[in-house]
Design a protein around this motif. Structure first.
Motif, mmCIF file in Angstrom:
data_model
loop_
_atom_site.group_PDB
_atom_site.id
_atom_site.type_symbol
_atom_site.label_atom_id
_atom_site.label_comp_id
_atom_site.label_asym_id
_atom_site.label_seq_id
_atom_site.Cartn_x
_atom_site.Cartn_y
_atom_site.Cartn_z
ATOM 1 N N LEU A 1 -34.513 45.741 8.295
ATOM 2 C CA LEU A 1 -33.470 44.944 9.098
ATOM 3 C C LEU A 1 -33.479 43.473 8.764
ATOM 4 C CD1 LEU A 1 -34.340 45.922 12.926
ATOM 5 C CD2 LEU A 1 -32.099 46.577 11.457
ATOM 6 N N PRO A 2 -33.218 43.242 7.408
ATOM 7 C CA PRO A 2 -33.221 41.950 6.599
ATOM 8 C C PRO A 2 -32.311 40.918 7.222
ATOM 9 C CG PRO A 2 -32.150 43.435 5.247
ATOM 10 C CD PRO A 2 -32.723 44.178 6.536
ATOM 11 N N SER A 3 -32.963 39.541 7.315
ATOM 12 C CA SER A 3 -31.927 38.617 8.047
ATOM 13 C C SER A 3 -31.459 37.778 6.903
ATOM 14 C CB SER A 3 -32.633 37.836 9.030
ATOM 15 O OG SER A 3 -33.964 37.364 8.476
ATOM 16 N N SER A 4 -31.931 37.437 5.786
ATOM 17 C CA SER A 4 -31.629 36.611 4.810
ATOM 18 C C SER A 4 -30.627 37.274 3.817
ATOM 19 C CB SER A 4 -33.017 36.076 3.788
ATOM 20 O OG SER A 4 -33.316 37.220 3.138
ATOM 21 N N CYS A 5 -29.588 36.161 3.366
ATOM 22 C CA CYS A 5 -28.513 36.801 2.630
ATOM 23 C C CYS A 5 -29.088 37.154 1.308
ATOM 24 C CB CYS A 5 -27.631 35.554 2.370
ATOM 25 S SG CYS A 5 -26.877 35.089 3.975
ATOM 26 N N ALA A 6 -30.016 36.679 0.634
ATOM 27 C CA ALA A 6 -30.817 37.235 -0.667
ATOM 28 C C ALA A 6 -31.233 38.508 -0.607
ATOM 29 C CB ALA A 6 -31.583 36.000 -1.053
ATOM 30 N N GLU A 7 -31.766 39.048 0.520
ATOM 31 C CA GLU A 7 -32.377 40.286 0.669
ATOM 32 C C GLU A 7 -31.397 41.216 0.910
ATOM 33 O OE1 GLU A 7 -34.904 39.983 3.910
ATOM 34 O OE2 GLU A 7 -36.796 39.554 2.734
ATOM 35 N N GLN A 8 -30.130 41.040 1.600
ATOM 36 C CA GLN A 8 -29.043 41.625 1.944
ATOM 37 C C GLN A 8 -28.401 42.204 0.377
ATOM 38 O OE1 GLN A 8 -26.839 39.967 4.891
ATOM 39 N NE2 GLN A 8 -28.516 40.111 6.467
ATOM 40 N N GLU A 9 -28.083 40.690 -0.233
ATOM 41 C CA GLU A 9 -27.430 41.073 -1.537
ATOM 42 C C GLU A 9 -28.349 41.837 -2.260
ATOM 43 O OE1 GLU A 9 -26.678 37.193 -2.911
ATOM 44 O OE2 GLU A 9 -25.151 36.745 -1.500
ATOM 45 N N ARG A 10 -29.565 41.699 -2.486
ATOM 46 C CA ARG A 10 -30.328 42.416 -3.338
ATOM 47 C C ARG A 10 -30.346 44.103 -3.051
ATOM 48 N NH1 ARG A 10 -35.365 44.979 -3.829
ATOM 49 N NH2 ARG A 10 -35.834 44.711 -1.728
ATOM 50 N N LEU A 11 -30.198 44.454 -1.514
ATOM 51 C CA LEU A 11 -30.146 45.734 -1.359
ATOM 52 C C LEU A 11 -28.721 46.411 -1.590
ATOM 53 C CD1 LEU A 11 -31.799 45.878 2.217
ATOM 54 C CD2 LEU A 11 -32.636 46.422 0.143
ATOM 55 N N VAL A 12 -27.595 45.591 -1.656
ATOM 56 C CA VAL A 12 -26.441 46.073 -1.899
ATOM 57 C C VAL A 12 -26.390 46.319 -3.604
ATOM 58 C CG1 VAL A 12 -23.730 45.254 -2.285
ATOM 59 C CG2 VAL A 12 -25.013 44.837 -0.163
ATOM 60 N N SER A 13 -27.062 45.337 -4.441
ATOM 61 C CA SER A 13 -27.158 45.570 -5.687
ATOM 62 C C SER A 13 -27.813 46.774 -6.182
ATOM 63 C CB SER A 13 -27.907 44.297 -6.311
ATOM 64 O OG SER A 13 -27.733 44.541 -7.991
ATOM 65 N N ARG A 14 -29.016 47.059 -5.547
ATOM 66 C CA ARG A 14 -29.457 48.239 -5.743
ATOM 67 C C ARG A 14 -28.885 49.464 -5.522
ATOM 68 N NH1 ARG A 14 -32.280 51.543 -2.456
ATOM 69 N NH2 ARG A 14 -34.186 52.974 -3.160
ATOM 70 N N ALA A 15 -28.097 49.474 -4.110
ATOM 71 C CA ALA A 15 -27.244 50.782 -3.898
ATOM 72 C C ALA A 15 -26.255 50.982 -4.868
ATOM 73 C CB ALA A 15 -26.666 50.612 -2.519
ATOM 74 N N GLN A 16 -25.566 49.971 -5.723
ATOM 75 C CA GLN A 16 -24.578 49.942 -6.683
ATOM 76 C C GLN A 16 -24.990 50.724 -7.731
ATOM 77 O OE1 GLN A 16 -21.412 49.781 -6.210
ATOM 78 N NE2 GLN A 16 -21.013 50.588 -8.223
ATOM 79 N N THR A 17 -26.468 50.152 -8.210
ATOM 80 C CA THR A 17 -27.044 50.775 -9.540
ATOM 81 C C THR A 17 -27.481 52.027 -9.310
ATOM 82 O OG1 THR A 17 -28.061 48.340 -9.944
ATOM 83 C CG2 THR A 17 -29.104 50.233 -11.068
ATOM 84 N N LEU A 18 -28.103 52.481 -8.199
ATOM 85 C CA LEU A 18 -28.062 53.887 -8.103
ATOM 86 C C LEU A 18 -26.932 54.693 -8.400
ATOM 87 C CD1 LEU A 18 -31.347 53.743 -4.978
ATOM 88 C CD2 LEU A 18 -31.380 54.098 -7.512
ATOM 89 N N LYS A 19 -25.969 54.403 -7.534
ATOM 90 C CA LYS A 19 -24.527 54.804 -7.409
ATOM 91 C C LYS A 19 -24.165 55.171 -8.767
ATOM 92 C CE LYS A 19 -20.045 55.161 -5.579
ATOM 93 N NZ LYS A 19 -19.104 54.203 -4.866
ATOM 94 N N ASP A 20 -24.391 54.216 -9.702
ATOM 95 C CA ASP A 20 -23.993 54.275 -11.026
ATOM 96 C C ASP A 20 -24.780 55.254 -11.873
ATOM 97 O OD1 ASP A 20 -21.961 52.398 -10.701
ATOM 98 O OD2 ASP A 20 -23.141 50.663 -11.421
ATOM 99 N N GLN A 21 -26.088 55.443 -11.315
ATOM 100 C CA GLN A 21 -26.891 56.436 -11.950
ATOM 101 C C GLN A 21 -26.979 57.831 -11.414
ATOM 102 O OE1 GLN A 21 -30.781 54.586 -11.819
ATOM 103 N NE2 GLN A 21 -30.324 52.889 -13.250
#
Length: 336
Positions: free
Chosen positions: A196-216
């Motif tokens: 349950l991240p509340s900061s925008c930086a953590e949420q953006e990191r999770l979105v970027s990680r999901a996109q990286t895994l999808k590309d892989q």
């Protein structure tokens, strides 16, 4: 309005407070309320949170039975719960069980009959297995992928090593000493998911990680996404097929240079049709030459016809004068 005992309200009576930006205290209070709700209630089924608990790539928590009911075909879900509402909550992050990871919390040990992660008014009681501090609203907690064990963020950050330190206790037999088993599942820094991240930086990191895994071609649980193997196999086979297709024309037997072109009596070169018989080949060449000659003459005739159609004079000499005197002759001695 009037004579009915009523009144017309004024603006200052309706608008008690002007629009303003919420203060930091109000923002923190709102976030605390949201944290309490999401730690204690499943956003899909709106039921109290209970084990087993799963999480998606955004770090949100759900009851596993609610995810299973969501993945069932239409019409087989929980009565009174709209599947479209659940899709808005999940935002397309969950397509199968591979898109979630079961979060393994360590329940708080209590004296008496109540033990384990049973649901209560404030949600189940979970603690960090390293620091033994409570996990819940207002606490930065994380879990590791793929094992799913939950810890305090500070504990994971301070403990050195890339292996999970969760220790579980098992009793192989009655009246025997317990066995302690360490998880030791390897993980990387990118696979430390905040709950349950509340900061925008953590949420953006999770979105970027999901996109990286999808590309892989991987899912949130680091398992292969359904259908990704076929796509990657096709992409791998594509460059190997290209050279083969390029070499195919070279395998076709080529006719000798004398059979490629033949010169008819008229002197124009025409391509051969690959006929091996000499008499038939010469006859075919003559017919093709005559046909080409006819085509040239026809084109020339068509060009002359087109010129005559689009010419301005049509072969008639132009007459002098303007549009009023054209076609009339004026005597030489006439007076003007």
């Amino acid at each position: 309005m009037g004579n009915d005992g009523g009144s017309i309200p004024k603006r200052r009576e309706l608008v008690k407070e002007a629009a303003r930006t919420p203060t930091t205290t109000e923002i923190k209070a709102t976030q605390q309320e949201q944290q309490v709700y999401h730690w204690s209630t499943c956003p899909l089924s709106h039921q109290p949170m209970k084990e087993p608990v799963v999480s998606d790539s955004s770090g949100k928590l759900y009851n596993k039975d609610a995810i299973l009911e969501f993945l069932l075909p239409a019409g087989d879900g929980t009565p009174g719960v709209s599947k479209s509402d659940n899709e808005e909550v999940l935002e397309g992050r969950v397509r199968s069980l591979r898109d979630v990871v079961e979060v393994k919390f360590q329940p708080e040990e209590r004296d008496g009959a109540e033990k384990g992660g049973k649901a209560s008014a404030k949600g189940p009681k979970w603690v960090c297995p390293i620091t033994n501090k409570a996990l819940g609203p207002g606490v930065k907690a994380v879990y590791l992928v793929p094992c799913g064990h939950a810890f305090l963020e500070s504990a994971v950050r301070e403990v050195s090593g890339d292996n999970c330190l969760q220790v579980s206790t098992s009793f192989p037999a009655i009246d025997s000493s317990p066995n302690t088993i360490q998880c030791s599942e390897p993980y990387t820094t990118d696979n430390v998911i905040p709950i349950l991240p509340s900061s925008c930086a953590e949420q953006e990191r999770l979105v970027s990680r999901a996109q990286t895994l999808k590309d892989q071609g991987l899912t949130h649980s680091l398992k292969k996404a359904p259908g990704s193997g076929k796509k990657r196999k096709k992409n791998a086979d594509a460059p190997t097929e290209a050279p083969n297709s390029a070499n195919e024309p070279s395998k076709i037997p080529q006719a000798p240079n004398s059979a490629k072109t033949s010169t008819p009596a008229s002197g124009t070169s025409t391509p051969s049709s690959g006929i091996k018989h000499a008499g038939t080949a010469s006859l075919t060449t003559k017919v093709l030459a005559e046909q080409q000659e006819k085509n040239k003459r026809r084109k020339l005739a068509e060009n002359s016809n087109l010129k005559s159609l689009f010419s301005s004079d049509n072969g008639v000499p132009k007459k002098d004068g303007d549009f009023m005197t054209r076609g009339f002759s004026i005597p030489a001695g006439a007076k003007r």
